[in-house]
Scaffold this active site. Structure first.
Site: not given
Ligand code: EPU
Length: 339
Positions: A165, A239, A335
Site C-alpha cells: 500500500r 480498509s 490507509e
Molecule cells: N479478520 C477478523 N475480523 C475481521 C476482519 C478480518 O478476525 O473483522 C481476520 C480473519 O482472520 C481473516 C483475516 O483477518 O482471515 C484476513 O481478513 P480478510 O481476508 O478480509 O483481509 P484483510 O487482511 O482484512 C486485506 C486488504 C483488503 C483486501 C483483502 C483481501 C489491507 C489493509 N486490506 O484485508 O483490501 O481486499 O486483504 O486480499 O491490506 C482495501 O485496501 O481497501 C481492501 C479492502
C-alpha cells in the site's frame, strides 16, 4: 471546462461526507488538465486530485481546487512478447472497468483485483492489492504530469518505489504529479492465483470445474460482496487501516497470550497481522455510534450510516488505534487519506 465554486464533494467520495470544495472542476485529457493548472484561480490554490474518491475521508471543507480526473480510454499498445500484451489505460477509467476489459479480451493478471473501488490513476499511488495479487505484479510504467513544469514524465516500475500500500507518490513525490495513464503487462497464457484461501473455497462452492479468468473474477466479486459494504449503499472507504507488520519475536509473545492470532510471514523476521482481527478483539466490530461505526462483517472498514461528519469518523479511528495499542502494543496506521 466548468469551474464550480463552493461545490459539495458528497457525490465524489465513497464515504459520502458532505464537505465543500473551494473550487471544483473536471478534466478529460492532459490538455484540459494543463489548461486548468494555468487558470489563475486554480493556480492560486493548493490542488487536490480526486479519482473515485474511494480512499479519502474529508474532515473539513477543502480550501483547494479539487480536480476530478476523467481521462478515459483503454488500448492494447503492443505485444510485449508471445505470451504478453501491454495495455495502457487512461488514469480516469474506473479500475473495475479495466478489469472487465481484461476479462473480455482474455488477458490475465488483474482478475484477483476485481471490484476494487477507485480509478486506474489511483491504483499505483497505494499499489492496490487483494487476494494474493498487487498492482506491481503486472505494472510496467505510468505517465504523470509534473505540476511544477506541466511536462509529462514517464515512471518505470522501479521509480514508483512500490511497497505494501505504498509508492513514491505517497512519500517523496507526494503532491508533485498527476498520473495520466498506466501501462500493464497482461498475459495471453495464464497462471491462475487461487492460493488465497477464500478463492479456492469459493470456486469449490460454485462447483467451477475449469479455471478461467472470469471464474476467478466472479469468485473474488462474490467474496468482496459478502464481506465489504457497497459504497453506493453504505458510505465507506474499504480498509481504513493497513495491516501492521510486527517482529516475529513480538508475534510469538502475542501468540502465547492469544493463541488464535492470525499472522502471515512477510520475511523470516517479520509477520503481518490482520488489523481486522485486532480491532475485532478490542470489541469494535459492528459498533454503531450514531451516524457512523465499524462494519459488522469486516472490522477494518469504518462506515457512514448517513450524515456522519468526517471528524466523527476520524475520532473513532483514533479511539480504535488507541485501544489496539493498549491491548496488543501494536500501532495501526490509517490507509485512508484523512484530509
Ligand atoms: N479478520 C477478523 N475480523 C475481521 C476482519 C478480518 O478476525 O473483522 C481476520 C480473519 O482472520 C481473516 C483475516 O483477518 O482471515 C484476513 O481478513 P480478510 O481476508 O478480509 O483481509 P484483510 O487482511 O482484512 C486485506 C486488504 C483488503 C483486501 C483483502 C483481501 C489491507 C489493509 N486490506 O484485508 O483490501 O481486499 O486483504 O486480499 O491490506 C482495501 O485496501 O481497501 C481492501 C479492502
Amino acid at each position: 471546462m466548468t469551474i464550480q465554486r463552493k461545490a459539495s464533494l458528497q457525490p465524489y467520495n465513497t464515504f459520502g461526507i458532505d464537505a465543500k470544495a473551494h473550487l471544483l472542476a473536471e478534466f478529460t485529457s492532459v490538455d484540459e488538465l494543463r489548461a486548468l493548472l494555468q487558470n489563475p484561480e486554480v493556480q492560486a490554490l493548493p490542488k487536490l486530485i480526486l479519482g473515485g474518491g474511494s480512499n479519502v475521508l474529508f474532515t473539513q471543507n477543502v480550501e483547494a481546487a479539487v480536480l476530478l480526473n476523467r481521462i478515459k480510454g483503454i488500448t492494447q499498445t503492443q505485444e510485449a512478447d508471445a505470451k504478453h500484451v501491454l495495455v495502457t489505460s487512461g488514469s480516469g477509467e474506473t479500475w473495475h472497468d479495466l478489469v472487465l476489459y481484461s476479462l473480455e479480451h482474455d488477458l490475465g493478471g488483474i482478475e484477483n483485483l476485481s471490484l476494487i473501488p477507485g480509478t486506474v490513476g489511483a491504483a499505483p499511488l497505494q499499489n492496490i492489492g487483494a487476494y494474493g495479487v498487487e498492482l506491481k505484479d503486472t505494472f510496467v510504467s505510468l505517465e504523470a504530469l509534473e505540476m511544477a513544469t506541466g511536462e509529462v514524465v514517464l515512471f518505470n516500475k522501479e521509480q514508483c518505489g512500490f511497497g505494501y500500500r505504498e509508492s513514491v507518490f505517497k512519500k517523496e513525490a507526494k503532491g508533485n504529479y498527476i498520473v495520466t495513464s498506466v501501462t500493464l503487462r497482461l498475459t495471453k497464457e495464464h497462471t491462475y492465483n487461487t492460493t488465497y484461501g477464500a478463492i479456492q473455497d469459493t470456486l469449490e462452492q460454485q462447483q467451477v470445474k475449469e479455471l478461467s479468468l472470469k471464474a476467478i473474477s466472479e469468485a473474488v466479486c462474490r467474496i468482496r460482496r459478502s464481506k465489504l459494504p457497497d459504497p453506493a449503499q453504505l458510505g465507506n472507504a474499504g480498509s481504513f487501516f493497513k495491516n501492521p507488520e510486527i517482529s516475529l519475536a513480538q508475534f510469538e509473545i502475542l501468540k502465547s497470550q492469544y493463541p488464535g492470532i492470525p499472522g502471515y510471514p512477510v520475511n523470516p523476521e517479520t509477520m503481518k497481522v490482520p488489523a481486522g482481527w485486532l480491532i475485532e478483539q478490542c470489541g469494535w466490530k459492528g459498533k454503531v455510534l450514531g451516524r457512523h461505526g465499524v462494519h459488522k462483517d469486516q472490522a477494518l472498514v469504518l462506515v457512514n450510516y448517513g450524515g456522519a461528519a468526517g471528524n466523527d469518523v476520524k475520532a473513532l479511528a483514533y479511539e480504535i488505534i488507541h485501544s489496539v495499542q493498549e491491548k496488543f502494543g501494536i500501532s495501526l496506521t490509517p490507509e485512508v487519506n484523512i484530509i
